[in-house]
Design an enzyme around this catalytic site. Structure first.
Site, short mmCIF file in Angstrom:
data_model
loop_
_atom_site.label_atom_id
_atom_site.label_comp_id
_atom_site.label_asym_id
_atom_site.label_seq_id
_atom_site.Cartn_x
_atom_site.Cartn_y
_atom_site.Cartn_z
N ASP A 29 0.79 -1.22 0.00
CA ASP A 29 0.00 0.00 0.00
C ASP A 29 0.83 1.28 0.00
O ASP A 29 0.39 2.30 -0.48
CB ASP A 29 -0.98 0.02 1.17
CG ASP A 29 -0.28 -0.07 2.52
OD1 ASP A 29 0.95 -0.26 2.55
OD2 ASP A 29 -0.97 0.05 3.54
N ARG A 241 -4.90 4.75 6.33
CA ARG A 241 -5.15 4.54 4.92
C ARG A 241 -6.30 5.41 4.42
O ARG A 241 -6.95 6.10 5.19
CB ARG A 241 -5.53 3.06 4.71
CG ARG A 241 -4.48 2.07 5.06
CD ARG A 241 -3.61 1.83 3.86
NE ARG A 241 -4.43 1.34 2.77
CZ ARG A 241 -4.57 0.06 2.44
NH1 ARG A 241 -3.93 -0.85 3.12
NH2 ARG A 241 -5.33 -0.29 1.43
N PRO A 323 7.77 -6.12 4.77
CA PRO A 323 6.99 -5.05 4.14
C PRO A 323 7.01 -3.71 4.87
O PRO A 323 6.58 -2.71 4.32
CB PRO A 323 5.57 -5.62 4.15
CG PRO A 323 5.54 -6.56 5.30
CD PRO A 323 6.93 -7.08 5.49
#
Lengths: 612, 612
Positions: A29, A241, A323
């Site tokens: 993302d 987000r 990540p």
């Protein structure tokens, strides 16, 4: 990214993908500044910015001397002057949409439900299409690909990972003949296995959970990035987000060397429970979890990325890591951005295939740096913080390193080594343009367009269309002497036999079709009337020979948007002799040249790989 | 704009349009700052900015004392601090696309090839749908609507103007029963004629040509706006457009009083020839002309815009003028923006129909101002310049007026008079917020969002969704006394019986569904922990009662985007007692209130028109 290049440059390409549909939730993302700069070069940075959540602040929560969690400091997420863009987050599915739409503008689409079966490359170098790929066209299934949290997780054994594909029916088979193959097929790359290459490296024996959820919490900072180290329960990373969703990375536990995690014992409830322990006394409720997964931390690299400069690996197919640095998707796209324009030029027959050597030369080295970075950051994340004077990771040290790595994390610190397409630096070149680093990407500065008075980011003109750019710092052309120097340079670039513009621009093509000259004056607009500029600086294009208005700029203050600091920013003397910066199609700086030997140097440089 | 409101608020609506397809070329193109602010409220300002050509500079070309054309001065096209947006140009067809897409998000579409035949409104006020519109569904034709340059020109006689429609076959007829009708049907409005209303005003007996072309010229300024007065050949206006197109307005000639221009004698070649004469000695070639037309200058107004508050006129249907001020499309959309939210609230039954009186009250008055402005600017444009000391229009005077009118032209100077929904101003209110003008739109300032540290334009939060906003300048809540005042205000707004929030928010709806409270502190972020704010300032919404994070802001300097000047900009004392600004759904300021009597005043204000 490679397909975007192919679509833009007009190279016949097929994209085969074994899965039926694209993912819609979860996965990567974070999109770094440099990646957004590249999006901009393909024209869809705005779409990203509109939908993404820009990250503004990082807050560090650490245990105080009584072990109680407190916010110890706040820093900006993107340091000033890193880029004209800001780090943001948006789910991978949307990023894929942008790429797919970008290709679609040139009629290139993804062919789904096609699984590669065999790969063969002939020896004969004279063969036009030496590679044969046999593929199965699968019957599409109705199964949602990302329903299960552990879909694509690295804790799944291979047979489980591949099960959904291997069970599917074959509708027909096909043999594809091709010049080149690029395997962007992930950490368990089928292409890599066909080539007999392997990823080398270690697992850190630590596993983390990851979850996208819309939380209800009394943690006061849930819409900024939070790096939280608890005294005894592990660490947690909060990444806010789009749509008020929050991405949580949650430390779950450690493994014995050689121990494998049992996927069947993992669940979203266990992840939330771990998060609550780490965040306590702050509360956490997640009525809706959009996606979750569990992964094991490790760093692995395959140093071979090319087979005979015909078959290539890109992205996770040759480097895997954890990540949390937000690097995976970014680095993978940048591999492909590096490779695409080179491959397209080879297919078009304008450059010698030897430039393909620079793909591995450039990307394996930066991947090695990435893994080093990742090892450091992952250790600091998973380490227990030192409370007061006891043992553990010093939080001050962690934070100092975080800040220091900001530029690297943003992707803007990447600098390629000298090669066929990156010239050696020298003190003389540095003197001409102090802050223009050969091998790095060309940074942006706000300048004013001569013709329309628009304030523009100069790097916005470095559109990804396969063209090279020569950015001419013309200096103060209000002075007759400097104006004459600039005119002489343009004249030689246009007319001298050794000039690559003269040599390699097809006679029927526009003057700016191979190398586009962008002129930046240190003198103000109207020091020279627009119609008085040399033709090379404002070429006439197309059937009607319309004038161009977007290649000449002035380093002055615009009416409303600042500017006037470009020469200072690039470290070029506004009253000096001027210089020219050669920029590759992927925005990396190939060379810095003085006016006097510019044409000869360019001739030698392009002579090294161009096909006449 | 009205249909966008209806779509957003969920009012059943039909849009009937007699033409088969939308226009694709020419027509209106200038979009003013205030209009883009409104686009932003519907979420498509970015689309406009991406495609439009922003205008940065205006250059005045005038004859020098020998009659030779020279650039006499340059000014910014949009004066600093006019708006967060800039004046830009884009063809009307694309603007229509944005509006159509905006409605389509809520499943509202334009029904084409439908022509209204009769319009009847019953007397009975109790009837739910008192209006009957009979319409013909026409057989679609293949004819391109804008192939001819004079399509829709005001020099066409009515019978020619309507000929393409009148010749078409009727497929079926239909009777539509409705509560309200809005006639947005242009200068020759069928709706207006049905109501027996007429446009009043004069023709100036001057005619101009207009053309969109990609020119080849040695005029050095062709990508900025150019206002050019020749010594003897008339005037010309250059407006650079998207895709390197240029819009030219070219003075063609004058008419005797009562004289009609013969459309058959007009042609694009004559227009280009006139332009060449005016621009001489600069050259002009136009290999490709995208669109052209000829129009007569005149200003006309219909002072009746409503029939029984059931049938309304908007846009050119009640005001026409010359196009060079770039006002037509803008003013028309603003009519509709003013009307839409009021109509929607009436249909929903939440407000008394008397608020519809304010539509004419507000828009006829500003249309009158528009015509006055247009008369002045049109005269100055068409006048012969005074060369040296001879007679004519003084170019210095012209330019001074141009600059002075900048704010008015931008659409940001519009201020509505006191009415049912605009409170009277008073010295006490002015003292609270010096630069917040009751009746004007609420201007934007950069502020920092408490929860996510994003720098945001405060006016971006004034989304067009039918909600009112109460912008609470909470002051310095780092001081216990002011914090208590703020908490008391929130508590009374939430709980007092006379509070409109308490009174009119349905019990099952979210706390921010009728009036959304936006809080702006002068103290820095983290003067108060987010979780310590009163519920009204950060209400819990939806089924899961998720917290909101986008209603609280701080007037501080952001990490990367400036800010920290909002209190100064609004003229509110950062260490003072605070105040609250009530903003209508169309962003116009309804009132400025002190904390102490805020709830009572709001109660009285909404009591004037709300239906309980």
């Amino acid at each position: 990214m490679s397909p975007c290049w192919m679509a833009r440059i007009g190279v016949k390409t097929r994209i085969i993908e074994q899965r039926d549909r694209k993912i819609t939730r979860g996965h990567a993302d974070g999109v770094q500044c440099r990646t957004i700069e590249v999006f901009q070069s393909f024209g869809f940075a705005e779409r990203f910015r509109k939908e993404a959540n820009e990250l503004s602040e990082v807050v560090f929560y650490n245990p105080d001397k009584d072990g109680k969690l407190v916010a110890t400091s706040r820093i900006p997420d993107t340091e000033p002057n890193t880029s004209r863009f800001r780090h943001g987050v948006l789910n991978q599915g949307r990023i894929e949409d942008f790429l797919i739409d970008c290709m679609k503008e040139h009629s290139l689409t993804v062919e789904r439900s096609i699984s590669a079966v065999s790969l063969e490359c002939r020896e004969d170098p004279s063969e036009a299409h030496p590679i044969t790929v046999k593929v199965d066209h699968l019957v599409p299934s109705d199964e949602a690909v990302d329903a299960n949290g552990l879909y694509r997780s690295n804790i799944l054994p291979d047979e489980l990972f591949n099960s959904s594909i291997s069970q599917r029916q074959v509708a027909k088979t096909e043999e594809i003949k091709t010049k080149y193959v690029v395997g962007c097929d992930g950490a368990r790359s089928w292409t890599r296995k066909q080539l007999g290459f392997s990823l080398e490296g270690d697992s850190a024996n630590i596993y983390w959970g990851v979850m996208d959820a819309r939380p209800i919490t009394d943690l006061p900072d849930i819409r900024v990035k939070v790096v939280l180290h608890s005294a005894d329960s592990g660490s947690l990373l909060v990444v806010p987000r789009e749509r008020n969703i929050v991405r949580f990375y949650i430390q779950l536990g450690t493994l014995q060397p050689g121990e494998k995690l049992d996927p069947s014992t993992q669940s979203v409830d266990k992840i939330i429970e771990s998060a609550r322990k780490i965040m306590a006394p702050y509360t956490l409720e997640c009525p809706e979890v959009e996606w979750w997964s569990v992964y094991e931390i490790g760093q692995r690299l395959c140093k071979n990325v090319s087979f005979k400069n015909r078959i290539f690996l890109a992205g996770d197919a040759f480097h895997t890591h954890s990540p949390k640095g937000g690097q995976g998707m970014n680095f993978s796209m940048m591999d492909s951005y590096n490779l695409g324009w080179k491959l397209a030029a080879c297919v078009k027959g304008t450059v010698a295939p030897t430039i393909l050597d620079t793909y591995g030369g450039e990307r394996v080295e930066v991947a090695r740096q990435l893994l080093e970075f990742d090892r450091t950051i992952a250790n600091l994340f998973s380490g227990k913080p030192s409370v007061a004077k006891s043992e553990g990771v010093s939080m001050a040290e962690f934070q100092a390193l975080w800040v220091q790595m900001g530029k690297w994390t943003s992707g803007t610190a990447i600098q390629y080594e000298p090669s066929l397409i990156v010239a050696e630096s020298s003190p003389a070149k540095t003197k001409l343009a102090k802050n223009v680093l050969i091998g790095s990407h060309f940074e942006s500065q706000m300048v004013v367009c001569y013709a329309d008075a628009h304030a523009v980011q100069l790097a916005d003109r470095l559109v990804a269309d396969g063209r090279w750019r020569l950015i001419v710092f013309a200096g103060n052309i209000g002075h007759a002497n400097q104006l004459q120097r600039f005119r002489d340079l343009c004249s030689r670039l246009m007319n001298a036999d050794e000039s690559p513009i003269k040599k390699y621009t097809p006679s029927t093509a526009d003057l700016n079709s191979f190398i586009e000259v962008l002129t930046l004056t240190s003198s103000r607009r109207h020091a020279l009337s627009y119609s008085a500029f040399p033709e090379l600086a404002r070429p006439f294009v197309g059937n009607f020979r319309y004038p161009t208005y977007d290649q000449i700029f002035s380093d002055e203050v615009s009416y409303l948007d600042g500017g006037g600091e470009a020469y200072t920013g690039y470290g070029v003397d506004p009253d000096g002799p001027g210089c020219a910066v050669l920029v590759r199609p992927d925005q990396h700086i190939a060379d810095v040249l003085g006016f006097d030997d510019c044409v000869e140097q360019l001739g030698r440089f392009f002579g090294g790989f161009m096909i006449h």
